[in-house]
Design an enzyme around this catalytic site. Structure first.
Site, short mmCIF file in Angstrom:
data_model
loop_
_atom_site.label_atom_id
_atom_site.label_comp_id
_atom_site.label_asym_id
_atom_site.label_seq_id
_atom_site.Cartn_x
_atom_site.Cartn_y
_atom_site.Cartn_z
N ASP A 60 -21.44 -5.21 -3.71
CA ASP A 60 -22.02 -6.43 -4.28
C ASP A 60 -22.47 -6.14 -5.70
O ASP A 60 -22.94 -5.03 -6.01
CB ASP A 60 -23.22 -6.90 -3.44
CG ASP A 60 -22.81 -7.44 -2.08
OD1 ASP A 60 -21.66 -7.90 -1.95
OD2 ASP A 60 -23.63 -7.39 -1.15
N ASP A 84 -18.06 -13.24 -1.06
CA ASP A 84 -19.14 -14.04 -0.49
C ASP A 84 -19.11 -15.46 -1.04
O ASP A 84 -19.30 -16.44 -0.31
CB ASP A 84 -20.50 -13.40 -0.80
CG ASP A 84 -20.67 -12.04 -0.17
OD1 ASP A 84 -20.04 -11.79 0.88
OD2 ASP A 84 -21.42 -11.22 -0.73
#
Length: 203
Positions: A162, A176
């Site tokens: 991330d 995501d």
């Protein structure tokens, strides 16, 4: 002569047949043959759109992760919009936005199941909006599943990369984002009564 015409009957004139042509169609306005209603064509299937969107979403996610790992990991965060948005690499063993880090394998199995379901649903996909939504879901699921399989600490337990870090919000990635956007679009389509096969229903 009149009596002969009465006995053998006169052939039907166009005026006499006019009421027959004016008869309304069967229920639903469709032509009926043998009691079966002709189905309206649903147009082309949208499988190509689904997989095109999925491939684009997957490649964008994969490329962005390779880039930030090579350039940003183990370095100070890069501020894009001051304190409001920055690029900061973390390894996330949980689901989207860092939820449930103790259930990595479960989330891996769920992602794989979503991919299988979407692939099976593609056989009856005729709706363009549904193709876009499912393509985003598929691309996002494949992106994070790739991390689960190939990144440390091991197969099916890998941590997802991330790097998008808004202020006062969880760090996430492009996969995501694709999953969330696809899910929102599916909710909207469901409320509007549009099915993947292109039919529209009203509850």
């Amino acid at each position: 002569m009149a009596e002969a015409e009465r006995i053998i009957g006169m052939p039907e004139t166009p005026e006499a047949r006019e009421p027959d042509r004016a008869e309304p169609p069967g229920p639903g306005g469709d032509e009926q043959k043998g009691g079966a209603t002709a189905a309206a064509p649903r147009g082309p299937r949208r499988v190509a759109v689904l997989f095109t969107v999925a491939v684009v979403a997957y490649l964008l996610d994969l490329g962005s992760k390779l880039l930030v790992v090579a350039k940003l990991e183990h370095h100070a965060p890069i501020q894009v919009l001051g304190d409001w948005f920055e690029l900061r690499v973390i390894r996330n063993a949980g689901a989207a936005f860092g939820f449930g880090e103790a259930f990595t394998i479960i989330f891996t199995v769920i992602a794989a199941s979503v991919i299988v379901v979407i692939a099976r649903l593609a056989r009856k996909l005729y709706s363009l909006p549904w193709a876009l939504a499912l393509g985003l879901l598929l691309g996002g699921a494949l992106g994070n599943l790739t991390d689960r399989i190939f990144r440390a600490p091991g197969v099916l337990e890998g941590a997802v990369v991330d790097f998008l870090a808004p202020k006062n919000f969880a760090v996430f990635n492009l996969a995501d984002s694709a999953i969330v956007c696809g899910g929102i679009l599916i909710v909207i389509l469901s409320f509007r009564g549009l099915d993947p096969d292109g039919t529209v229903h009203k509850d």
